[in-house]
Design a protein around this motif. Structure first.
Motif, PDB file in Angstrom:
ATOM      1  N   GLN A 173       0.842  -1.198   0.000  1.00  0.00           N
ATOM      2  CA  GLN A 173       0.000   0.000   0.000  1.00  0.00           C
ATOM      3  C   GLN A 173       0.878   1.250   0.000  1.00  0.00           C
ATOM      4  O   GLN A 173       0.609   2.201  -0.744  1.00  0.00           O
TER       5      GLN A 173
ATOM      6  N   LYS B 238      -8.041   2.560  -2.573  1.00  0.00           N
ATOM      7  CA  LYS B 238      -7.831   2.050  -1.216  1.00  0.00           C
ATOM      8  C   LYS B 238      -8.694   0.833  -0.955  1.00  0.00           C
ATOM      9  O   LYS B 238      -8.247  -0.139  -0.342  1.00  0.00           O
ATOM     10  N   GLN B 239      -9.933   0.898  -1.429  1.00  0.00           N
ATOM     11  CA  GLN B 239     -10.850  -0.224  -1.243  1.00  0.00           C
ATOM     12  C   GLN B 239     -10.326  -1.457  -2.005  1.00  0.00           C
ATOM     13  O   GLN B 239     -10.342  -2.575  -1.471  1.00  0.00           O
TER      14      GLN B 239
ATOM     15  N   GLU C 275      -7.403  -2.826  -0.130  1.00  0.00           N
ATOM     16  CA  GLU C 275      -7.876  -3.507   1.083  1.00  0.00           C
ATOM     17  C   GLU C 275      -8.425  -4.887   0.735  1.00  0.00           C
ATOM     18  O   GLU C 275      -8.153  -5.866   1.435  1.00  0.00           O
TER      19      GLU C 275
ATOM     20  N   GLN D  90      -6.874  -8.392   2.031  1.00  0.00           N
ATOM     21  CA  GLN D  90      -7.670  -9.396   2.735  1.00  0.00           C
ATOM     22  C   GLN D  90      -7.620 -10.746   2.014  1.00  0.00           C
ATOM     23  O   GLN D  90      -7.581 -11.799   2.651  1.00  0.00           O
TER      24      GLN D  90
END
Length: 166
Positions: A29, A57-58, A61, A65
């Motif tokens: 990131q 960003k989403q 993320e 995950q």
């Protein structure tokens, strides 16, 4: 006690994997955020919308995950405790085998010692007969008398002491 150590070892590996994936995601990131595109460098882009930043960003993320879940599935897919149990059992089998070989060698050695002792005892029993001992070793004080030769062994000269000459 050993089971607790093994469980702790397995949990430690699991935590280590999770932390590694988290760090990789965070560093990825940071790299993406610090990367300057050619458009930004040349000023060709009219600017970045906050919506696009939020969307990136989403996505990051979600990717992070996904990577974490992959690593967790790899770690949880492995039966670490089962593998540890297998290794422990293998070591125990090796130890038992070594012990059996040692005991077998010890048994052979004791059997050889027993046979040697029996042979020594047999020799002692044979040599404990006093008449055989005297015959075998002789005596330092006993002198055998020399046997005088008979007349046929002697010459006709003066080898006879005090006898007649024919």
């Amino acid at each position: 006690m050993v089971n607790q150590i093994i469980k702790g070892f397995g949990q430690g590996l699991k935590k280590l994997g999770e932390e590694t994936v988290e760090k990789l995601g965070e560093e990825g990131q940071k790299i993406l955020e610090s990367t300057i595109t050619g458009k930004e460098l040349l000023g060709l882009d009219g600017g970045v919308n906050e919506e696009e930043i939020a969307k990136k960003k989403q996505e990051d993320e979600i990717r992070k995950q996904k990577e974490i879940s992959e690593v967790k599935s790899q770690i949880s897919g492995r039966d670490v405790e089962g593998e540890m149990e297998k290794i422990r059992k293998q070591r125990e089998d090796e130890e038992k085998q070594k012990e059996e070989v040692f005991l077998e060698n010890l048994k052979r050695q004791r059997e050889a010692e027993r046979q040697q002792e029996m042979a020594n005892n047999d020799l002692m029993m044979e040599s404990s007969n006093p008449s055989k001992q005297k015959k075998s070793r002789g005596s330092a004080f006993v002198h055998k008398k020399k046997q005088q030769p008979d007349q046929s062994q002697m010459s006709q000269t003066s080898e006879f002491k005090g006898g007649k000459i024919d």
